[in-house]
Design an enzyme around this catalytic site. Structure first.
Site, PDB file in Angstrom:
ATOM      1  N   PHE A  35       3.501  -0.068  -2.146  1.00 21.00           N
ATOM      2  CA  PHE A  35       4.040   0.299  -0.810  1.00 21.00           C
ATOM      3  C   PHE A  35       5.007   1.599  -0.982  1.00 21.00           C
ATOM      4  O   PHE A  35       6.136   1.059  -1.622  1.00 21.00           O
ATOM      5  CB  PHE A  35       4.341  -0.851  -0.062  1.00 21.00           C
ATOM      6  CG  PHE A  35       4.831  -0.500   1.396  1.00 21.00           C
ATOM      7  CD1 PHE A  35       3.781  -0.322   2.230  1.00 21.00           C
ATOM      8  CD2 PHE A  35       5.994  -1.155   1.943  1.00 21.00           C
ATOM      9  CE1 PHE A  35       4.120  -0.110   3.455  1.00 21.00           C
ATOM     10  CE2 PHE A  35       6.464  -0.738   3.092  1.00 21.00           C
ATOM     11  CZ  PHE A  35       5.319  -0.291   4.107  1.00 21.00           C
TER      12      PHE A  35
ATOM     13  N   ASP B 283       6.561  -8.239  -4.638  1.00 18.71           N
ATOM     14  CA  ASP B 283       6.540  -8.039  -3.173  1.00 18.71           C
ATOM     15  C   ASP B 283       5.599  -8.905  -2.500  1.00 18.71           C
ATOM     16  O   ASP B 283       4.318  -8.598  -2.788  1.00 18.71           O
ATOM     17  CB  ASP B 283       6.711  -6.619  -2.795  1.00 18.71           C
ATOM     18  CG  ASP B 283       6.847  -6.297  -1.399  1.00 18.71           C
ATOM     19  OD1 ASP B 283       6.600  -7.269  -0.453  1.00 18.71           O
ATOM     20  OD2 ASP B 283       7.123  -5.229  -1.060  1.00 18.71           O
TER      21      ASP B 283
ATOM     22  N   TYR C 150       7.891 -10.995   9.464  1.00 20.01           N
ATOM     23  CA  TYR C 150       7.394 -10.487  10.732  1.00 20.01           C
ATOM     24  C   TYR C 150       5.683 -10.298  10.690  1.00 20.01           C
ATOM     25  O   TYR C 150       5.203  -9.992  11.475  1.00 20.01           O
ATOM     26  CB  TYR C 150       7.881  -9.363  11.317  1.00 20.01           C
ATOM     27  CG  TYR C 150       8.027  -8.090  10.349  1.00 20.01           C
ATOM     28  CD1 TYR C 150       7.142  -7.336  10.240  1.00 20.01           C
ATOM     29  CD2 TYR C 150       9.284  -7.619   9.938  1.00 20.01           C
ATOM     30  CE1 TYR C 150       7.189  -6.152   9.539  1.00 20.01           C
ATOM     31  CE2 TYR C 150       9.373  -6.628   8.848  1.00 20.01           C
ATOM     32  CZ  TYR C 150       8.366  -5.891   8.839  1.00 20.01           C
ATOM     33  OH  TYR C 150       8.608  -4.525   8.130  1.00 20.01           O
ATOM     34  N   LYS C 151       5.245 -10.620   9.335  1.00 18.52           N
ATOM     35  CA  LYS C 151       3.722 -10.482   9.359  1.00 18.52           C
ATOM     36  C   LYS C 151       3.110 -11.679   9.674  1.00 18.52           C
ATOM     37  O   LYS C 151       3.225 -12.251  10.761  1.00 18.52           O
ATOM     38  CB  LYS C 151       3.232  -9.887   8.089  1.00 18.52           C
ATOM     39  CG  LYS C 151       4.040  -8.539   7.950  1.00 18.52           C
ATOM     40  CD  LYS C 151       3.715  -7.901   6.647  1.00 18.52           C
ATOM     41  CE  LYS C 151       4.330  -6.609   6.331  1.00 18.52           C
ATOM     42  NZ  LYS C 151       3.802  -5.491   7.137  1.00 18.52           N
TER      43      LYS C 151
ATOM     44  N   ARG D  50      -7.177  -0.526   9.099  1.00 19.06           N
ATOM     45  CA  ARG D  50      -7.045  -1.947   8.586  1.00 19.06           C
ATOM     46  C   ARG D  50      -7.324  -2.733   9.652  1.00 19.06           C
ATOM     47  O   ARG D  50      -6.841  -2.651  10.892  1.00 19.06           O
ATOM     48  CB  ARG D  50      -5.509  -2.051   8.083  1.00 19.06           C
ATOM     49  CG  ARG D  50      -5.006  -0.968   7.017  1.00 19.06           C
ATOM     50  CD  ARG D  50      -3.835  -1.550   6.308  1.00 19.06           C
ATOM     51  NE  ARG D  50      -2.667  -1.574   7.413  1.00 19.06           N
ATOM     52  CZ  ARG D  50      -1.615  -2.160   7.324  1.00 19.06           C
ATOM     53  NH1 ARG D  50      -1.284  -2.625   5.996  1.00 19.06           N
ATOM     54  NH2 ARG D  50      -0.814  -2.494   8.095  1.00 19.06           N
TER      55      ARG D  50
END
Lengths: 419, 419
Positions: B134, B204, B229-230, B378
């Site tokens: 990322f 991560d 928050y995912k 995605r």
């Protein structure tokens, strides 16, 4: 203090009612939700709840998050929130809209700007601070010192600051209003002194923002950070802000480089290119719920005349002080704050050997101030929601708790985690 | 994939209904507030809203902040929230309660742990990463590199990781599940490889936490960060978490030293003394409103069996993939994710030259996935709130948008700020 009312303030509750009736800020009290029976003199620690905030947050949660879901990053403007809130904050601190962003904590922002300041002054090795500074600012500076071999934190006592500026000072990290004593620096004069030797000044405005008029650009300030949860009423642990003067922005390089500070975050390039302006100071994803509460607090400030705030703040503080000293003398409590109101922020600090118990006894009576080790009682006067009668009540309660030794009970000695 | 149902999944809506009726996780859907007419396949970007969160936040705002004011730091347990939330998160990632704290953003936590890891391996100069990582993780590492003269970020391609470990690698910063492709590392194997040469691994877990079973301690993981928050459904920009294994805690020194990480923050001493355990990784004041929303999301996880989550996640993904490939063939879209489900997280990535428009056209039909430059679509499958019928609907909609070229309209070409 060219304020005739201030000169004439007495200890008369009838006068308080008159002052409240003619207070140009009186309408703001209605904008806050304050619990029944509480006189809140701790706004310098956590500001009160604006009435509009509960519905604002509810809307963000149920509509923006619940219904809008991921789309709200665009449609609800979440992605611009650090800059949008910065723009709303700018006039309160005398900055331009493009010099301020909101996000992270005060500590993290201090860290970023301290490293950035050192990079703006290569070859200089000193971070100048006062030993009376808020301890966390010193901790942050120690952390930065450890990262930069050669860099040294120099702590000086009050009064020794002026002489301590020399050509080795990269940056002075100073708290504008002392968290404990409420003593206020002359921002313009100190900044000018720093600039004489080519040093930068990074101001911590945590106890100043929303408490006193600030003129960062007029004072030629370089950098600043501040807190969202005190006089800005942004809620517990609200995001903090940071300021960098336009003239430094193009060369400012902060250490926590991450996607929100990237020039093109949605290109997902592996090369970091800092955004053009103050956006480059951002790091991770903004905490939208906490940001929304702070935005609600900032919106309340939009029509406020900060000079009126200062005028009322001085009156409230003087009133409190006069009641306490007139009725108690100066033997029972000792004023730790400067006696000159022009050198104070919006709170007063008193020393009392059993200050902790005194504050607990007052809280029991609905008067909330706070305590700082080892012996300091603090009482803050947030002019947006405190009335003259409130301050009269608070001062009177303090006098009575001390005169009747109400504080001298075992239950008031039990220390809580947070004092 | 020892799951007979998975082997037999077909494209039959009646079968979907049967699967939903017998789904042991079906009850959790009722715990979420999902908008009418929306099929939400973007939980890997922003998780959905738990129904309990709105009332939890309202209580924190009106009662804890509004009525409790400053007292709530003690009475509502605000001050312990970083550790309390860490304790609730620990079982989801296979850690001990005293190894996890919640706060700051993923980027800030990465920064802290990366510096801490380098300090734990003095004399070593390499931060090993994959170029497919990322991008923000690479930006953070570049920031750390700049702070440590001599330290170098070494980026390697997929497949070259194993050979890149040598005695100079202080730490490998690796994303467990790739944000784009969904490819998942074998945490235990990679960690073992790193330990062979004395390197640390900082994981991560942003796309892993709540998506796949994690066993940090069983895998002998050193350090980790992750996102609230995912799949944890903590709300937009929810605070992140960090993990440090017990064996490293006593020697871990992070760079952003500040008051919440101090051993005795309320002594207001000018000397920084790090707290005993994982608390030393904290810096500034926790953002209580955002923390409360995340806690509500974590509480929902308390009874969840993560192995059931994984089982359903694999079924949902396979179902989506089979519908798409059976009806479209592999010429129209190309699967970017690994074909082996055991090597994937909980989302699927497909390449399509006009992926941006396709995703916009799908959103118009109520099917929300997302797009990553230059050509990646995605679709995420959060098993707590997605039903089999939802995934059937989403896959069918994708097929129809592509077959009928619904995406080929000027209005779908307009790029928003956040893609």
């Amino acid at each position: 203090m060219d304020d005739p009312v201030l000169e004439e303030i007495q200890m008369d509750p009838a006068q308080m009612e008159t002052l409240d009736a003619t207070d140009p800020l009186a309408k703001y009290r209605q904008a806050f939700s304050l619990p029944e029976g509480v006189t809140y003199c701790d706004g310098m620690s956590l500001g009160a709840l604006p009435k509009s905030t509960a519905s604002r947050i509810a809307k963000v949660v149920t509509q923006e998050w619940g219904d809008g879901l991921i789309r709200s990053w665009n449609s609800a403007g979440w992605i611009q929130s650090p800059q949008r809130l910065g723009g709303k904050l700018a006039p309160i601190i005398g900055a331009n809209e493009d010099e301020v962003v909101v996000g992270d904590s005060t500590s993290v922002n201090l860290f970023k700007l301290l490293v950035a300041a050192i990079r703006l002054r290569p070859g200089r090795q000193t971070i100048l601070m006062e030993s009376s500074n808020f301890p966390t600012d010193i901790y942050v500076a120690r952390g930065v010192e450890r990262l930069h071999p050669g860099t040294k934190v120099k702590l000086v006592g009050a009064g020794d600051l002026d002489a301590a500026f020399d050509e080795d000072v990269a940056v002075a990290l100073l708290t504008h209003i002392d968290y404990k004593t409420s003593e206020m620096h002359d921002m313009k004069a100190v900044t000018a002194r720093a600039h004489q030797v080519g040093s930068l000044v990074l101001w911590d405005l945590s106890h100043s923002t929303g408490a006193v008029p600030l003129h960062l650009n007029e004072s030629k300030a370089d950098m600043a950070v501040g807190c969202g949860y005190k006089y800005l009423n942004g809620g517990p642990g609200a995001p903090a802000f940071l300021f960098v003067a336009r003239r430094h922005l193009h060369a400012t390089e902060q250490p926590i480089t991450a996607w929100i500070g990237h020039d093109k975050p949605f290109d997902f390039s592996i090369d970091y290119v800092p955004a053009a302006g103050v956006t480059r100071l951002l790091s991770g994803t903004p905490t939208i719920l906490s940001m929304s509460a702070l935005e609600s607090g900032l919106d309340l400030w939009s029509g406020v005349d900060v000079s009126q705030v200062r005028k009322k703040s001085l009156r409230l503080s003087e009133l409190f002080l006069r009641i306490v000293e007139h009725r108690l003398g100066t033997s029972e409590v000792k004023l730790l704050s400067p006696r000159d109101p022009n050198r104070r922020g919006s709170h007063l600090a008193f020393q009392h050997p059993r200050g902790y118990e005194v504050v607990q006894a007052l809280i029991d009576q609905g008067v909330i101030g706070d305590f700082r080790d080892p012996d300091v009682m603090r009482f803050g006067f947030a002019p947006l929601y405190l009335r003259y009668v409130d301050v009269w009540r608070a001062a009177t309660a303090l006098v009575e708790v001390l005169q009747s030794r109400t504080w001298d009970q075992p239950r008031y000695r039990q220390r809580a985690v947070v004092t």
